[in-house]
Scaffold this active site. Structure first.
Site, PDB file in Angstrom:
ATOM      1  N   ASN A  76       0.874  -1.173   0.000  1.00 27.92           N
ATOM      2  CA  ASN A  76       0.000   0.000   0.000  1.00 27.92           C
ATOM      3  C   ASN A  76       0.916   1.229   0.000  1.00 27.92           C
ATOM      4  O   ASN A  76       1.540   1.527   1.018  1.00 27.92           O
ATOM      5  CB  ASN A  76      -0.883  -0.048   1.254  1.00 27.92           C
ATOM      6  CG  ASN A  76      -1.661   1.231   1.487  1.00 27.92           C
ATOM      7  OD1 ASN A  76      -1.752   2.090   0.602  1.00 27.92           O
ATOM      8  ND2 ASN A  76      -2.231   1.359   2.678  1.00 27.92           N
ATOM      9  N   TRP A  77       0.981   1.885  -1.141  1.00 25.99           N
ATOM     10  CA  TRP A  77       1.899   3.037  -1.252  1.00 25.99           C
ATOM     11  C   TRP A  77       1.342   4.286  -0.570  1.00 25.99           C
ATOM     12  O   TRP A  77       2.033   5.288  -0.436  1.00 25.99           O
ATOM     13  CB  TRP A  77       2.207   3.327  -2.721  1.00 25.99           C
ATOM     14  CG  TRP A  77       3.224   2.392  -3.336  1.00 25.99           C
ATOM     15  CD1 TRP A  77       3.733   1.257  -2.780  1.00 25.99           C
ATOM     16  CD2 TRP A  77       3.862   2.539  -4.608  1.00 25.99           C
ATOM     17  NE1 TRP A  77       4.646   0.695  -3.632  1.00 25.99           N
ATOM     18  CE2 TRP A  77       4.749   1.445  -4.759  1.00 25.99           C
ATOM     19  CE3 TRP A  77       3.772   3.473  -5.649  1.00 25.99           C
ATOM     20  CZ2 TRP A  77       5.541   1.279  -5.909  1.00 25.99           C
ATOM     21  CZ3 TRP A  77       4.558   3.307  -6.794  1.00 25.99           C
ATOM     22  CH2 TRP A  77       5.432   2.221  -6.918  1.00 25.99           C
ATOM     23  N   LYS A  78       0.056   4.249  -0.170  1.00 29.22           N
ATOM     24  CA  LYS A  78      -0.593   5.418   0.448  1.00 29.22           C
ATOM     25  C   LYS A  78      -0.397   6.649  -0.451  1.00 29.22           C
ATOM     26  O   LYS A  78      -0.348   6.495  -1.667  1.00 29.22           O
ATOM     27  CB  LYS A  78      -0.054   5.630   1.867  1.00 29.22           C
ATOM     28  CG  LYS A  78      -0.135   4.341   2.696  1.00 29.22           C
ATOM     29  CD  LYS A  78       0.100   4.542   4.157  1.00 29.22           C
ATOM     30  CE  LYS A  78      -0.046   3.198   4.869  1.00 29.22           C
ATOM     31  NZ  LYS A  78       0.079   3.322   6.317  1.00 29.22           N
ATOM     32  N   HIS A 113      -9.350   1.133   5.264  1.00 27.57           N
ATOM     33  CA  HIS A 113      -8.050   1.319   5.930  1.00 27.57           C
ATOM     34  C   HIS A 113      -8.243   2.267   7.111  1.00 27.57           C
ATOM     35  O   HIS A 113      -9.043   3.203   7.041  1.00 27.57           O
ATOM     36  CB  HIS A 113      -7.033   1.889   4.939  1.00 27.57           C
ATOM     37  CG  HIS A 113      -5.640   1.881   5.496  1.00 27.57           C
ATOM     38  ND1 HIS A 113      -5.211   2.844   6.385  1.00 27.57           N
ATOM     39  CD2 HIS A 113      -4.615   1.015   5.338  1.00 27.57           C
ATOM     40  CE1 HIS A 113      -3.957   2.562   6.732  1.00 27.57           C
ATOM     41  NE2 HIS A 113      -3.575   1.456   6.108  1.00 27.57           N
ATOM     42  N   GLU A 146      -6.631   4.701   8.108  1.00 22.98           N
ATOM     43  CA  GLU A 146      -6.442   6.129   7.788  1.00 22.98           C
ATOM     44  C   GLU A 146      -7.700   6.712   7.143  1.00 22.98           C
ATOM     45  O   GLU A 146      -8.017   7.884   7.334  1.00 22.98           O
ATOM     46  CB  GLU A 146      -5.191   6.293   6.901  1.00 22.98           C
ATOM     47  CG  GLU A 146      -3.926   6.073   7.730  1.00 22.98           C
ATOM     48  CD  GLU A 146      -2.729   5.497   6.978  1.00 22.98           C
ATOM     49  OE1 GLU A 146      -2.703   5.553   5.743  1.00 22.98           O
ATOM     50  OE2 GLU A 146      -1.819   4.978   7.663  1.00 22.98           O
ATOM     51  N   GLU A 200      -5.050  -4.960  10.880  1.00 22.21           N
ATOM     52  CA  GLU A 200      -4.005  -3.955  11.041  1.00 22.21           C
ATOM     53  C   GLU A 200      -4.236  -3.190  12.345  1.00 22.21           C
ATOM     54  O   GLU A 200      -5.026  -2.227  12.367  1.00 22.21           O
ATOM     55  CB  GLU A 200      -4.039  -2.957   9.881  1.00 22.21           C
ATOM     56  CG  GLU A 200      -3.802  -3.584   8.532  1.00 22.21           C
ATOM     57  CD  GLU A 200      -3.281  -2.571   7.528  1.00 22.21           C
ATOM     58  OE1 GLU A 200      -2.196  -2.808   6.980  1.00 22.21           O
ATOM     59  OE2 GLU A 200      -3.937  -1.540   7.317  1.00 22.21           O
ATOM     60  N   GLY A 216       2.964   2.083  10.795  1.00 20.42           N
ATOM     61  CA  GLY A 216       3.959   3.135  10.633  1.00 20.42           C
ATOM     62  C   GLY A 216       4.732   3.460  11.902  1.00 20.42           C
ATOM     63  O   GLY A 216       5.418   4.474  11.968  1.00 20.42           O
ATOM     64  N   SER A 232       3.715  -2.328  10.288  1.00 23.03           N
ATOM     65  CA  SER A 232       5.160  -2.435  10.508  1.00 23.03           C
ATOM     66  C   SER A 232       5.759  -3.774  10.084  1.00 23.03           C
ATOM     67  O   SER A 232       6.703  -4.260  10.710  1.00 23.03           O
ATOM     68  CB  SER A 232       5.504  -2.119  11.968  1.00 23.03           C
ATOM     69  OG  SER A 232       5.163  -0.762  12.261  1.00 23.03           O
ATOM     70  N   GLY A 283       2.852  -1.159   4.235  1.00 22.59           N
ATOM     71  CA  GLY A 283       2.900   0.253   3.868  1.00 22.59           C
ATOM     72  C   GLY A 283       4.312   0.669   3.518  1.00 22.59           C
ATOM     73  O   GLY A 283       4.815   0.404   2.429  1.00 22.59           O
ATOM     74  N   GLY A 284       5.000   1.301   4.481  1.00 24.19           N
ATOM     75  CA  GLY A 284       6.322   1.880   4.251  1.00 24.19           C
ATOM     76  C   GLY A 284       7.301   0.978   3.530  1.00 24.19           C
ATOM     77  O   GLY A 284       7.992   1.416   2.590  1.00 24.19           O
TER      78      GLY A 284
HETATM   79  P1  PGA Z   1       3.116   0.176   7.586  1.00 23.39           P
HETATM   80  O1  PGA Z   1       1.602   0.411   7.071  1.00 23.39           O
HETATM   81  O2  PGA Z   1       3.584  -1.116   6.948  1.00 23.39           O
HETATM   82  O3  PGA Z   1       3.865   1.367   7.087  1.00 23.39           O
HETATM   83  O4  PGA Z   1       3.064   0.063   9.059  1.00 23.39           O
HETATM   84  C1  PGA Z   1       0.712  -0.663   6.922  1.00 23.39           C
HETATM   85  C2  PGA Z   1      -0.601  -0.169   6.364  1.00 23.39           C
HETATM   86  O5  PGA Z   1      -1.063   0.909   6.759  1.00 23.39           O
HETATM   87  O6  PGA Z   1      -1.217  -0.836   5.504  1.00 23.39           O
END
Ligand code: PGA
Length: 255
Positions: free
Chosen positions: A11-13, A97, A99, A167, A173, A209, A230-231
């Site tokens: 997930n590149w956000k 998600h 967010e 999650e 993050g 993470s 994500g990251g």
């Molecule tokens: P992260 O994000 O791997 O950067 O913790 C995961 C996500 O939000 O899908």
């Protein structure tokens, strides 16, 4: 036992310009030399979906969206429908998600409508759930997640045609991850609840993470059917390190 075929999703956000597709190409090149059982998905921002689909053509990488609107089309400025994602070549879409739940006040009911829209458009939804730090501290983690599962999964889902991503909000993050048995307990509960309602076959991904150094341990946990990253999905090398952590023929880096 883990399902033999995992889904490893990035997930590149809100990250990535056209130049970032070099990472996608690098990942595709590396994967072409490593036979793998697993399904690999990258969810770039909407602006890059069309170009990412072209870049991934003929490779093992599928492309997905990060969110969709519940309606097919209409006066919803700034939104993108599941049909539009499908038309651009996406095969999956992340919905619910944390967010989106946090910054866009999305409720379980909104998320269920989006997941149903994904099915309508022929996309595989990845429905996200997870408790906050406060909820975990108050001993309400399992209750929060089971309520989200009940409220965010629409009846339109079919076994095998969707994934759930667990999650924990406090792990996203932050570099923090739950203990192995906390992940195992939550995934066991989710898998049971999902199977009771939809039958067997839904993958339950873990997200929060995930990185090359913890992927093998997390992906070996019972009822973990993959990862939502994500990251560490932004760089081909990091994401590849995670993919290699999945059990199977490409697990060589951690074997
Ligand atoms: P992260 O994000 O791997 O950067 O913790 C995961 C996500 O939000 O899908």
């Amino acid at each position: 036992m883990n399902a033999p075929r995992m889904l490893l999703a990035g997930n590149w956000k809100m990250n990535g310009l056209r130049a970032s597709l070099a990472e996608l190409r690098a990942l595709a090149r590396a994967l072409s030399e490593e036979p793998s059982l697993h399904q690999i998905l990258i969810c770039p921002p909407s602006t890059l979906i069309g170009e990412a689909v072209r870049a991934a053509e003929g490779t093992r990488i599928a492309i997905g969206g990060q969110d969709c609107h519940a309606e097919v089309s209409g006066a919803f400025t700034g939104d993108v429908s599941a049909e539009m994602l499908r038309d651009a070549g996406a095969t999956h879409v992340i919905v619910g998600h944390s967010e989106r739940r946090q910054y866009h006040a999305e409720t379980d009911r909104d998320v269920a409508a989006k997941a149903a829209a994904a099915v309508r458009a022929g996309l595989t939804p990845i429905v996200c759930v997870g408790e906050t730090d406060e909820e975990r501290m108050a001993g309400r983690a399992a209750r929060t997640v089971s309520d989200q599962i009940d409220g965010s999964l629409p009846d339109a889902l079919k076994a095998g045609g969707f994934a759930v991503a667990y999650e924990p909000v406090w792990a996203i993050g932050t570099g923090k991850t739950p203990a192995i048995d906390q992940i195992a307990d939550m995934h066991g509960m989710i898998a049971e609840r999902v199977e009771a309602r939809f039958g067997a076959g839904a993958l339950v991904l873990y997200g929060g993470s995930v990185k090359p150094s913890n992927a093998a341990e997390i992906l070996a946990i019972d009822n973990v059917g993959g990862a939502l990253v994500g990251g560490a999905s932004l760089k081909a090398g990091d994401f590849l390190g995670i993919i290699r952590g999945a059990p199977g023929p490409n697990a060589r880096a951690t074997a």
